[in-house]
Design a protein around this motif. Structure first.
Motif, PDB file in Angstrom:
ATOM      1  N   PRO A   7      24.324  35.780   6.514  1.00  0.00           N
ATOM      2  CA  PRO A   7      24.832  35.285   7.793  1.00  0.00           C
ATOM      3  C   PRO A   7      23.944  35.742   8.948  1.00  0.00           C
ATOM      4  CG  PRO A   7      26.618  36.123   6.437  1.00  0.00           C
ATOM      5  CD  PRO A   7      25.334  36.483   5.733  1.00  0.00           C
ATOM      6  N   GLY A   8      23.700  34.835   9.873  1.00  0.00           N
ATOM      7  CA  GLY A   8      22.901  35.167  11.036  1.00  0.00           C
ATOM      8  C   GLY A   8      21.409  35.015  10.818  1.00  0.00           C
ATOM      9  N   SER A   9      20.985  34.680   9.570  1.00  0.00           N
ATOM     10  CA  SER A   9      19.562  34.546   9.307  1.00  0.00           C
ATOM     11  C   SER A   9      19.254  33.191   8.677  1.00  0.00           C
ATOM     12  CB  SER A   9      19.091  35.665   8.377  1.00  0.00           C
ATOM     13  OG  SER A   9      19.760  35.590   7.142  1.00  0.00           O
ATOM     14  N   LEU A  10      19.968  32.166   9.107  1.00  0.00           N
ATOM     15  CA  LEU A  10      19.766  30.839   8.541  1.00  0.00           C
ATOM     16  C   LEU A  10      18.369  30.325   8.867  1.00  0.00           C
ATOM     17  CD1 LEU A  10      23.206  29.213   9.319  1.00  0.00           C
ATOM     18  CD2 LEU A  10      22.371  29.943   7.104  1.00  0.00           C
ATOM     19  N   VAL A  38      30.471  18.538   7.927  1.00  0.00           N
ATOM     20  CA  VAL A  38      31.412  19.627   8.178  1.00  0.00           C
ATOM     21  C   VAL A  38      30.715  20.978   8.031  1.00  0.00           C
ATOM     22  CG1 VAL A  38      33.492  20.755   7.305  1.00  0.00           C
ATOM     23  CG2 VAL A  38      33.438  18.270   7.563  1.00  0.00           C
ATOM     24  N   ALA A  39      29.804  21.076   7.069  1.00  0.00           N
ATOM     25  CA  ALA A  39      29.049  22.328   6.915  1.00  0.00           C
ATOM     26  C   ALA A  39      28.306  22.675   8.196  1.00  0.00           C
ATOM     27  CB  ALA A  39      28.076  22.212   5.744  1.00  0.00           C
ATOM     28  N   GLY A  40      27.804  21.644   8.886  1.00  0.00           N
ATOM     29  CA  GLY A  40      27.134  21.884  10.159  1.00  0.00           C
ATOM     30  C   GLY A  40      28.053  22.496  11.200  1.00  0.00           C
ATOM     31  N   GLU A  41      29.339  22.153  11.154  1.00  0.00           N
ATOM     32  CA  GLU A  41      30.291  22.731  12.087  1.00  0.00           C
ATOM     33  C   GLU A  41      30.510  24.219  11.839  1.00  0.00           C
ATOM     34  OE1 GLU A  41      33.883  20.475  11.924  1.00  0.00           O
ATOM     35  OE2 GLU A  41      32.976  18.688  12.831  1.00  0.00           O
ATOM     36  N   PHE A  42      30.198  24.657  10.620  1.00  0.00           N
ATOM     37  CA  PHE A  42      30.319  26.073  10.282  1.00  0.00           C
ATOM     38  C   PHE A  42      28.969  26.788  10.312  1.00  0.00           C
ATOM     39  CE2 PHE A  42      34.158  24.286   8.260  1.00  0.00           C
ATOM     40  CZ  PHE A  42      35.113  25.108   8.836  1.00  0.00           C
ATOM     41  N   GLY A  43      28.001  26.179  10.959  1.00  0.00           N
ATOM     42  CA  GLY A  43      26.725  26.847  11.174  1.00  0.00           C
ATOM     43  C   GLY A  43      25.611  26.503  10.219  1.00  0.00           C
ATOM     44  N   GLN A 191      29.906  31.271   1.740  1.00  0.00           N
ATOM     45  CA  GLN A 191      31.043  31.264   2.653  1.00  0.00           C
ATOM     46  C   GLN A 191      31.160  29.938   3.392  1.00  0.00           C
ATOM     47  OE1 GLN A 191      33.430  33.417   2.775  1.00  0.00           O
ATOM     48  NE2 GLN A 191      34.539  32.402   4.426  1.00  0.00           N
ATOM     49  N   VAL A 192      30.025  29.334   3.754  1.00  0.00           N
ATOM     50  CA  VAL A 192      30.059  28.021   4.403  1.00  0.00           C
ATOM     51  C   VAL A 192      30.656  26.992   3.451  1.00  0.00           C
ATOM     52  CG1 VAL A 192      28.673  26.168   5.410  1.00  0.00           C
ATOM     53  CG2 VAL A 192      28.101  28.550   5.894  1.00  0.00           C
ATOM     54  N   ALA A 193      30.248  27.033   2.168  1.00  0.00           N
ATOM     55  CA  ALA A 193      30.800  26.093   1.188  1.00  0.00           C
ATOM     56  C   ALA A 193      32.299  26.283   1.028  1.00  0.00           C
ATOM     57  CB  ALA A 193      30.094  26.269  -0.154  1.00  0.00           C
ATOM     58  N   VAL A 194      32.747  27.532   1.046  1.00  0.00           N
ATOM     59  CA  VAL A 194      34.185  27.811   0.960  1.00  0.00           C
ATOM     60  C   VAL A 194      34.920  27.202   2.153  1.00  0.00           C
ATOM     61  CG1 VAL A 194      35.912  29.649   1.136  1.00  0.00           C
ATOM     62  CG2 VAL A 194      34.018  29.869  -0.474  1.00  0.00           C
ATOM     63  N   GLU A 195      34.366  27.365   3.342  1.00  0.00           N
ATOM     64  CA  GLU A 195      35.009  26.828   4.542  1.00  0.00           C
ATOM     65  C   GLU A 195      35.068  25.304   4.497  1.00  0.00           C
ATOM     66  OE1 GLU A 195      36.551  28.535   6.604  1.00  0.00           O
ATOM     67  OE2 GLU A 195      35.733  30.554   6.564  1.00  0.00           O
ATOM     68  N   VAL A 196      34.000  24.671   4.016  1.00  0.00           N
ATOM     69  CA  VAL A 196      33.998  23.209   3.899  1.00  0.00           C
ATOM     70  C   VAL A 196      35.077  22.760   2.930  1.00  0.00           C
ATOM     71  CG1 VAL A 196      32.664  21.207   3.114  1.00  0.00           C
ATOM     72  CG2 VAL A 196      31.563  22.972   4.513  1.00  0.00           C
ATOM     73  N   ALA A 197      35.149  23.405   1.777  1.00  0.00           N
ATOM     74  CA  ALA A 197      36.150  23.033   0.775  1.00  0.00           C
ATOM     75  C   ALA A 197      37.560  23.205   1.313  1.00  0.00           C
ATOM     76  CB  ALA A 197      35.953  23.858  -0.489  1.00  0.00           C
ATOM     77  N   ARG A 198      37.779  24.280   2.051  1.00  0.00           N
ATOM     78  CA  ARG A 198      39.114  24.517   2.607  1.00  0.00           C
ATOM     79  C   ARG A 198      39.482  23.454   3.628  1.00  0.00           C
ATOM     80  NH1 ARG A 198      39.156  30.526   4.728  1.00  0.00           N
ATOM     81  NH2 ARG A 198      41.185  29.854   5.518  1.00  0.00           N
TER      82      ARG A 198
END
Length: 337
Positions: A7-10, A38-43, A191-198
């Motif tokens: 995180p923070g080093s994309l 949606v993944a873009g919305e999570f960074g 974590q981004v993939a988890v957020e997208v799935a949720r």
């Protein structure tokens, strides 16, 4: 594929090109595209492009897809090309637009790009020569024809998706979303993939022979907000001295109820989940040559290297020392479930 960034080093923006042809299956297209959006919305650092030989194309539902960009002359390093399927691949891939698209793929897709197909999109990739000598798959009703028409492709049946080098092929329709989640995890972090799935109310799925899910994504096939809240806390800071009492307090429930919810929805206890995430974090840190086992154990929250070894025996096939030696000698041991 390289490990997901922390995180923070994309990394710099990753362009994703959706190839849109006449009679594109709308669910193949929209399901994958929405997942990346949606993944873009999570960074996630994705830039979505919708390209085609013509400025518009009729979809499988009779809706016209307009505003499409022309096929670019070249693709940047690290770009992803995604080919949704079409309604009738035996006929639709004989159209002039398909001829142009196949020639374009053969010209611009090389080892520094990722090629991904959904459903019958594998036929266009095969026609471009990009599946020659590669393991691949497609919709279960099409695997026999794909193998017959393109004997140089190694067609695999009964798989959600198959990766061979820089080429991913997936089975029909919703399997494209499974592939999208896998790529999002790989390129932008679990974590981004988890957020997208949720957010999209999706489950992570895999076939019996598919690669195992990342430990960061396991035990997330549920929609209970309290369990997800506790899991997110652990994933974001594995080294914290997490107790069930603190996790329950921050998830706004009781310790006993949180334990019951974990077992019911995640299939694991809160304490075991913490140990599993710490082990996953340790595994990533051991990929750095200047960190020894004792230091890694301290960094991820284990009380000692011995406690880490005990957890490691449960969740990993290789020992921490074995992992360390493998990294030093340039090998990557296989992770456990």
């Amino acid at each position: 594929m390289a490990a997901a960034p922390s995180p923070g080093s994309l990394p710099r923006p990753i362009p994703i090109y959706f190839l849109v042809l006449p009679n594109t299956m709308l669910l193949d297209f929209a399901g994958t595209a929405e997942s990346f959006r949606v993944a873009g919305e999570f960074g996630a650092p994705f830039e979505l492009h919708y390209v085609a030989p013509a400025g518009q194309a009729m979809s499988s539902l009779g809706l016209t897809l307009g505003g499409l960009e022309p096929l670019p002359e070249a693709l940047p390093e690290g770009a992803v090309v995604l080919i949704p399927g079409v309604v009738k691949s035996a006929k639709d891939y004989l159209l002039p637009e398909a001829h142009a698209a196949a020639a374009w793929l053969a010209r611009v897709v090389g080892p520094s790009q990722l090629l991904c197909t959904v459903c019958s999109g594998a036929f266009l990739a095969a026609r471009s020569g990009l599946l020659d000598g590669r393991s691949c798959t497609t919709h279960h009703t099409l695997t026999e024809r794909l193998a017959r028409e393109y004997p140089r492709a190694k067609v695999v049946e009964n798989r959600i998706f198959v990766r061979d080098g820089n080429v991913f092929t997936s089975a029909g329709v919703t399997a494209g979303v499974d592939l999208a989640l896998h790529l999002i995890s790989d390129l932008a972090g679990a974590q981004v993939a988890v957020e997208v799935a949720r957010l999209l109310v999706l489950y992570f799925r895999r076939g019996g022979a598919d690669p195992q899910l990342s430990p960061w994504m396991c035990h997330r096939n549920h929609i209970d907000p309290r369990v997800h809240s506790a899991q997110d806390l652990v994933v974001k800071d594995p080294a914290h001295d997490w107790t069930v009492d603190e996790l329950a307090r921050r998830a706004h429930t009781s310790p006993r109820h949180l334990g019951r919810l974990f077992r019911e929805h995640a299939g694991i206890s809160p304490q075991a989940f913490v140990r599993k995430i710490r082990t996953a974090a340790a595994r990533e840190l051991l990929g750095q040559h200047d960190l020894n086992v004792n230091l890694v154990a301290e960094m991820v929250g284990f009380s000692s290297a011995e406690q880490m070894r005990r957890a490691w025996k449960r969740f990993e096939r290789a020992t921490p020392a074995g992992m360390r030696r493998a990294v030093i000698h340039g090998h990557q041991p296989v992770s456990g479930a």
